[in-house]
Design a protein around this motif. Sequence first.
Motif, PDB file in Angstrom:
ATOM      1  N   GLY A 266       1.102  -0.769  -4.760  1.00 24.46           N
ATOM      2  CA  GLY A 266       0.036  -1.560  -5.495  1.00 24.46           C
ATOM      3  C   GLY A 266       0.366  -3.005  -5.770  1.00 24.46           C
ATOM      4  O   GLY A 266      -0.454  -3.922  -6.384  1.00 24.46           O
ATOM      5  N   ALA A 267       1.794  -3.341  -5.718  1.00 21.02           N
ATOM      6  CA  ALA A 267       2.313  -4.678  -6.215  1.00 21.02           C
ATOM      7  C   ALA A 267       1.733  -5.652  -5.224  1.00 21.02           C
ATOM      8  O   ALA A 267       1.547  -5.514  -4.108  1.00 21.02           O
ATOM      9  CB  ALA A 267       3.755  -4.624  -6.384  1.00 21.02           C
ATOM     10  N   GLU A 268       1.775  -6.981  -5.726  1.00 26.35           N
ATOM     11  CA  GLU A 268       1.530  -8.337  -4.659  1.00 26.35           C
ATOM     12  C   GLU A 268       3.053  -8.610  -4.384  1.00 26.35           C
ATOM     13  O   GLU A 268       3.808  -8.856  -4.835  1.00 26.35           O
ATOM     14  CB  GLU A 268       0.930  -9.373  -5.620  1.00 26.35           C
ATOM     15  N   LEU A 269       3.023  -8.602  -2.896  1.00 25.46           N
ATOM     16  CA  LEU A 269       4.139  -9.097  -2.094  1.00 25.46           C
ATOM     17  C   LEU A 269       4.180 -10.682  -2.314  1.00 25.46           C
ATOM     18  O   LEU A 269       3.258 -11.154  -1.712  1.00 25.46           O
ATOM     19  CB  LEU A 269       4.170  -8.502  -0.732  1.00 25.46           C
ATOM     20  N   ARG A 270       5.095 -11.166  -2.528  1.00 20.88           N
ATOM     21  CA  ARG A 270       5.151 -12.614  -2.542  1.00 20.88           C
ATOM     22  C   ARG A 270       6.231 -13.240  -1.636  1.00 20.88           C
ATOM     23  O   ARG A 270       6.101 -14.136  -1.197  1.00 20.88           O
ATOM     24  CB  ARG A 270       5.546 -13.226  -4.024  1.00 20.88           C
ATOM     25  N   GLY A 271       7.147 -12.303  -1.268  1.00 19.25           N
ATOM     26  CA  GLY A 271       8.164 -12.974  -0.364  1.00 19.25           C
ATOM     27  C   GLY A 271       9.159 -11.880  -0.051  1.00 19.25           C
ATOM     28  O   GLY A 271       9.312 -11.044  -0.666  1.00 19.25           O
ATOM     29  N   VAL A 272       9.853 -12.061   1.424  1.00 22.89           N
ATOM     30  CA  VAL A 272      10.852 -11.170   1.676  1.00 22.89           C
ATOM     31  C   VAL A 272      11.964 -12.046   2.145  1.00 22.89           C
ATOM     32  O   VAL A 272      11.914 -13.032   2.859  1.00 22.89           O
ATOM     33  CB  VAL A 272      10.402 -10.443   3.124  1.00 22.89           C
ATOM     34  N   SER A 273      13.192 -11.591   1.883  1.00 21.40           N
ATOM     35  CA  SER A 273      14.366 -12.414   1.981  1.00 21.40           C
ATOM     36  C   SER A 273      15.519 -11.686   1.986  1.00 21.40           C
ATOM     37  O   SER A 273      15.694 -10.731   1.588  1.00 21.40           O
ATOM     38  CB  SER A 273      14.432 -13.498   0.859  1.00 21.40           C
TER      39      SER A 273
ATOM     40  N   GLY B  53      15.124   4.214   8.071  1.00 27.48           N
ATOM     41  CA  GLY B  53      15.313   3.381   7.027  1.00 27.48           C
ATOM     42  C   GLY B  53      14.147   3.426   6.432  1.00 27.48           C
ATOM     43  O   GLY B  53      13.637   4.381   5.936  1.00 27.48           O
ATOM     44  N   TYR B  54      13.357   2.415   6.078  1.00 28.69           N
ATOM     45  CA  TYR B  54      12.173   2.202   5.196  1.00 28.69           C
ATOM     46  C   TYR B  54      10.766   1.454   6.152  1.00 28.69           C
ATOM     47  O   TYR B  54      11.217   0.493   6.860  1.00 28.69           O
ATOM     48  CB  TYR B  54      12.350   1.632   3.906  1.00 28.69           C
ATOM     49  N   GLU B  55       9.764   1.817   5.919  1.00 26.50           N
ATOM     50  CA  GLU B  55       8.575   1.033   6.419  1.00 26.50           C
ATOM     51  C   GLU B  55       7.719   0.729   4.915  1.00 26.50           C
ATOM     52  O   GLU B  55       7.378   1.645   4.199  1.00 26.50           O
ATOM     53  CB  GLU B  55       7.805   1.818   7.297  1.00 26.50           C
ATOM     54  N   VAL B  56       7.792  -0.501   4.780  1.00 28.72           N
ATOM     55  CA  VAL B  56       6.713  -0.835   3.678  1.00 28.72           C
ATOM     56  C   VAL B  56       5.322  -1.335   4.241  1.00 28.72           C
ATOM     57  O   VAL B  56       5.437  -2.417   5.008  1.00 28.72           O
ATOM     58  CB  VAL B  56       7.378  -1.990   3.038  1.00 28.72           C
ATOM     59  N   VAL B  57       4.567  -0.786   3.935  1.00 31.63           N
ATOM     60  CA  VAL B  57       3.042  -0.942   4.695  1.00 31.63           C
ATOM     61  C   VAL B  57       2.203  -1.781   3.533  1.00 31.63           C
ATOM     62  O   VAL B  57       2.126  -1.414   2.526  1.00 31.63           O
ATOM     63  CB  VAL B  57       2.166   0.240   5.035  1.00 31.63           C
ATOM     64  N   THR B  58       1.856  -2.975   4.212  1.00 31.79           N
ATOM     65  CA  THR B  58       0.882  -3.808   3.397  1.00 31.79           C
ATOM     66  C   THR B  58      -0.511  -3.928   3.802  1.00 31.79           C
ATOM     67  O   THR B  58      -0.763  -3.247   4.775  1.00 31.79           O
ATOM     68  CB  THR B  58       1.413  -5.046   3.007  1.00 31.79           C
TER      69      THR B  58
ATOM     70  N   LEU C 100       0.670  -1.319  -0.228  1.00 39.93           N
ATOM     71  CA  LEU C 100      -0.073  -0.048  -0.060  1.00 39.93           C
ATOM     72  C   LEU C 100       0.813   1.214  -0.087  1.00 39.93           C
ATOM     73  O   LEU C 100       0.345   2.502  -0.530  1.00 39.93           O
ATOM     74  CB  LEU C 100      -0.824  -0.093   1.063  1.00 39.93           C
ATOM     75  N   GLU C 101       1.979   1.311   0.588  1.00 38.68           N
ATOM     76  CA  GLU C 101       2.810   2.343   0.755  1.00 38.68           C
ATOM     77  C   GLU C 101       4.163   1.922   1.188  1.00 38.68           C
ATOM     78  O   GLU C 101       4.433   1.052   1.806  1.00 38.68           O
ATOM     79  CB  GLU C 101       2.189   3.231   1.957  1.00 38.68           C
ATOM     80  N   ILE C 102       5.301   2.841   0.671  1.00 34.63           N
ATOM     81  CA  ILE C 102       6.750   2.551   1.060  1.00 34.63           C
ATOM     82  C   ILE C 102       7.043   4.177   1.274  1.00 34.63           C
ATOM     83  O   ILE C 102       7.067   4.854   0.553  1.00 34.63           O
ATOM     84  CB  ILE C 102       7.517   2.035  -0.239  1.00 34.63           C
TER      85      ILE C 102
END
Length: 134
Positions: free
Chosen positions: A59-66, A21-26, A5-7
């Motif tokens: 707006g992208a679909e998050l598939r994973g974090v690594s 740093g960064y916050e990625v809100v889903t 939703l937001e970075i």
Amino acid sequence: MEKILEIKDYEGRDGYSGIDGYEVVTDKQSIKLFINNDQSCCERWGHFWCNDNPHDFVGAELRGVSLTDTALNEAQMKANYLNPDDEWFEGGVMFVNLETDRGTLQFVAYNEHNGYYGREAKVQCTQLTHAEIL
């Protein structure tokens, strides 16, 4: 499916230390990528950086974090006066990949110090909780 939703830039405190740093809100969580920003003597503390335009992934679909060991972008480090070829460079890097339906969004945390000081970099999210000294 988890949607980004937001970075945004992220600042706060982790215990007694300042962080940024960064916050990625889903739509399901808040992913925090940060590094301690309290400077000590004889160092240039690093930060999280992204070569991509993070807003392209809203707006992208998050598939994973690594975490990954992808090659270091030395040109960007040198542009920020961090020289990995310097005899006094004792820094470290941490690469964090967010896999999406639009491709990989990669964030990098780095730090340069004289071998005595270090910064703690962290990833906090549902998929991954990781901390390391850079």
